[in-house]
Design a protein around this motif. Structure first.
Motif, mmCIF file in Angstrom:
data_model
loop_
_atom_site.group_PDB
_atom_site.id
_atom_site.type_symbol
_atom_site.label_atom_id
_atom_site.label_comp_id
_atom_site.label_asym_id
_atom_site.label_seq_id
_atom_site.Cartn_x
_atom_site.Cartn_y
_atom_site.Cartn_z
ATOM 1 N N TYR A 50 3.708 7.578 2.039
ATOM 2 C CA TYR A 50 4.280 5.915 3.255
ATOM 3 C C TYR A 50 4.279 4.896 2.520
ATOM 4 N N ARG A 51 4.553 3.942 2.072
ATOM 5 C CA ARG A 51 4.904 2.642 1.038
ATOM 6 C C ARG A 51 5.096 1.846 1.828
ATOM 7 N N SER A 52 4.331 0.682 1.562
ATOM 8 C CA SER A 52 4.763 -0.623 2.490
ATOM 9 C C SER A 52 4.459 -1.929 1.489
ATOM 10 N N THR A 53 6.064 -2.505 1.289
ATOM 11 C CA THR A 53 4.802 -4.086 0.786
ATOM 12 C C THR A 53 4.745 -4.128 1.435
ATOM 13 N N GLN A 54 4.520 -4.650 2.897
ATOM 14 C CA GLN A 54 3.595 -5.007 4.272
ATOM 15 C C GLN A 54 2.163 -4.982 3.765
ATOM 16 N N LEU A 55 1.187 -6.213 3.778
ATOM 17 C CA LEU A 55 -0.322 -5.839 4.169
ATOM 18 C C LEU A 55 -0.314 -4.552 5.071
ATOM 19 N N ALA A 56 -1.556 -4.136 4.437
ATOM 20 C CA ALA A 56 -2.192 -2.633 5.221
ATOM 21 C C ALA A 56 -2.885 -3.222 6.780
ATOM 22 N N ILE A 57 -3.311 -4.148 6.366
ATOM 23 C CA ILE A 57 -4.157 -5.010 7.130
ATOM 24 C C ILE A 57 -3.053 -4.902 9.108
ATOM 25 N N TYR A 58 -2.029 -5.670 8.579
ATOM 26 C CA TYR A 58 -1.350 -5.874 9.739
ATOM 27 C C TYR A 58 0.205 -5.131 9.684
ATOM 28 N N ASP A 59 -0.011 -3.845 9.368
ATOM 29 C CA ASP A 59 0.919 -2.885 8.712
ATOM 30 C C ASP A 59 1.215 -1.599 10.292
ATOM 31 N N ARG A 60 1.664 -1.971 11.476
ATOM 32 C CA ARG A 60 1.307 -1.296 12.530
ATOM 33 C C ARG A 60 1.598 -0.013 11.983
ATOM 34 N N ASN A 61 3.272 0.357 11.612
ATOM 35 C CA ASN A 61 3.054 1.843 11.635
ATOM 36 C C ASN A 61 2.430 2.865 10.237
ATOM 37 N N LEU A 62 1.799 2.035 9.776
ATOM 38 C CA LEU A 62 0.515 2.946 8.939
ATOM 39 C C LEU A 62 -0.659 3.073 10.099
ATOM 40 N N ARG A 63 -1.107 2.724 10.459
ATOM 41 C CA ARG A 63 -1.732 2.599 12.369
ATOM 42 C C ARG A 63 -1.398 3.094 13.210
ATOM 43 N N ALA A 64 -0.571 3.729 13.510
ATOM 44 C CA ALA A 64 -0.454 4.117 14.394
ATOM 45 C C ALA A 64 0.226 5.796 13.858
ATOM 46 N N LEU A 65 0.360 5.448 12.610
ATOM 47 C CA LEU A 65 0.628 7.696 11.892
ATOM 48 C C LEU A 65 -0.805 7.751 11.565
ATOM 49 N N ALA A 66 -1.411 6.656 11.142
ATOM 50 C CA ALA A 66 -3.353 7.185 10.694
ATOM 51 C C ALA A 66 -3.556 7.897 11.819
ATOM 52 N N SER A 77 0.661 -1.360 0.078
ATOM 53 C CA SER A 77 0.441 0.021 0.341
ATOM 54 C C SER A 77 1.305 1.096 0.021
ATOM 55 N N GLY A 78 0.037 2.223 0.086
ATOM 56 C CA GLY A 78 0.946 3.813 -0.318
ATOM 57 C C GLY A 78 0.085 4.941 0.123
ATOM 58 N N LEU A 79 0.976 6.071 0.524
ATOM 59 C CA LEU A 79 -0.987 7.058 0.160
ATOM 60 C C LEU A 79 0.757 8.776 0.178
ATOM 61 N N LEU A 80 -0.287 9.286 0.188
ATOM 62 C CA LEU A 80 0.477 11.021 -0.315
ATOM 63 C C LEU A 80 -0.795 11.575 0.927
ATOM 64 N N ALA A 81 -0.279 12.351 1.674
ATOM 65 C CA ALA A 81 -1.320 13.074 2.671
ATOM 66 C C ALA A 81 -0.750 14.159 2.298
ATOM 67 N N TRP A 82 -1.665 15.465 2.068
ATOM 68 C CA TRP A 82 -1.183 17.450 2.166
ATOM 69 C C TRP A 82 -2.595 17.682 3.775
ATOM 70 N N ASP A 83 -0.901 18.844 3.707
ATOM 71 C CA ASP A 83 -1.787 19.227 4.960
ATOM 72 C C ASP A 83 -1.320 21.440 4.357
ATOM 73 N N ALA A 84 -2.610 22.018 4.176
ATOM 74 C CA ALA A 84 -1.747 23.272 3.825
ATOM 75 C C ALA A 84 -1.555 23.649 5.119
ATOM 76 N N ARG A 85 -1.397 23.268 6.198
ATOM 77 C CA ARG A 85 -0.979 24.057 7.334
ATOM 78 C C ARG A 85 0.257 23.408 7.910
ATOM 79 N N SER A 86 0.606 22.744 7.002
ATOM 80 C CA SER A 86 1.385 21.893 7.556
ATOM 81 C C SER A 86 2.924 22.676 7.237
ATOM 82 N N GLU A 87 4.076 22.694 7.107
ATOM 83 C CA GLU A 87 5.836 23.414 6.210
ATOM 84 C C GLU A 87 5.818 23.096 5.795
#
Length: 308
Positions: free
Chosen positions: A61-77, A43-53
């Motif tokens: 974020y991109r990872s070949t790990q399955l999204a349902i098992y991806d703890r990093n993605l869950r924590a970041l989300a 899975s992969g994603l690009l996220a923009w924040d208009a208020r950010s630097e």
């Protein structure tokens, strides 16, 4: 087929799009409502924040790990809020020839470019097509191709159709570039005698605008796909959108809060994120949809496509 989710609107925690809805995007890895194949290639994603630097630069974020098992993605989300999102779950054929690698993960965003692309579909006989596509791609853009997917090659073709691929383009300019690239592919298909069914749903964002394409080359042409090929239902080929004030849980139900002319948020996706489709609209086949933002309010326009 892959699953794609695009968002533009009010700041929203990523987990409210990826994890919490009834038909959560991450769960579409293995429980897509409209398609039974599993999306097991990362899975992969690009996220923009208009208020950010540097708001023009997305979090990636991109990872070949399955999204349902991806703890990093869950924590970041749970921590990241975004005003625009382009997310992708990659599906590949169940075949040892499929290449699972981070370089093949969507969304694609070449260095220096503002516009990103995620693709849901497949260009039939792509191994033949790419040699005919190469002369249509600017050399400096062709050199940026790192992976092996038809999606990345189409992205390079699209950037080559833009007067300035590094510029901050409006939705209409993006739509024109996409249409031009689709017509080039249609011409190459004719030259090579390719008439095979080939879905080409595209999602594009630069953080300020969204453009999506619900298109299938050779619609209804299934010759050469083998006796074990079963044409998908029409709803699998469609994309869906919802527009309103904000997306969240209201009265125990996940939905887009209605706002009429005061709408400020829009989601476009491969399939609705909720079991109740009452606030979702299906984009007709062979149409392009673009979302323009003016005075922080998005407006949706549907345009019929005739590129073949």
């Amino acid at each position: 087929m892959c699953r794609v989710l695009a968002y533009l609107g009010e700041p929203i925690p990523l987990e409210d799009l990826l994890y919490k809805p009834d038909v959560s995007f991450v769960n579409q890895t293995h429980q897509a409502a409209f398609y039974t194949r599993l999306n097991l290639a990362g899975s992969g994603l690009l996220a923009w924040d208009a208020r950010s630097e540097r708001p023009d630069l997305p979090f990636a974020y991109r990872s070949t790990q399955l999204a349902i098992y991806d703890r990093n993605l869950r924590a970041l989300a749970a921590k990241v809020r975004a005003t625009s999102l382009l997310a992708h779950l990659r599906g590949v054929p169940y075949d040892t020839r499929a290449i699972i690698h981070e370089q093949n993960l969507h969304p694609f965003l070449f260095e220096g470019a503002r516009l990103a692309l995620a693709h849901n579909g497949q260009l039939a006989r792509f191994d033949e097509m790419k040699f005919a596509l190469l002369p249509k791609i600017r050399p400096e853009i062709a050199r940026a191709i790192k992976g092996t997917t038809d999606s990345e090659w189409f992205y390079a073709l699209l950037l080559s159709q833009l007067p300035d691929p590094c510029a901050d383009l409006g939705a209409l300019d993006i739509a024109r570039g996409v249409t031009s690239a689709l017509r080039i592919v249609a011409g190459i298909r004719r030259e090579l005698g390719i008439r095979t069914f080939s879905p080409m749903n595209l999602f594009l964002s630069d953080g300020n605008d969204l453009v999506a394409v619900c298109y299938t080359y050779g619609l209804g042409q299934f010759d050469g796909l083998g006796d074990d090929f079963h044409p998908p239902e029409e709803r699998v080929l469609r994309i869906w959108y919802t527009i309103g004030k904000s997306y969240g849980q209201y009265d125990g139900e996940w939905r887009m809060l209605s706002a009429d002319e005061d709408a400020s948020s829009c989601i476009i996706a491969s399939e609705p994120l909720t079991r109740d489709h009452g606030t979702w609209h299906a984009v007709p086949l062979q149409h392009l949809v673009y979302v323009k933002r003016a005075d922080d309010r998005p407006s949706v326009e549907l345009v019929p496509l005739d590129v073949e």
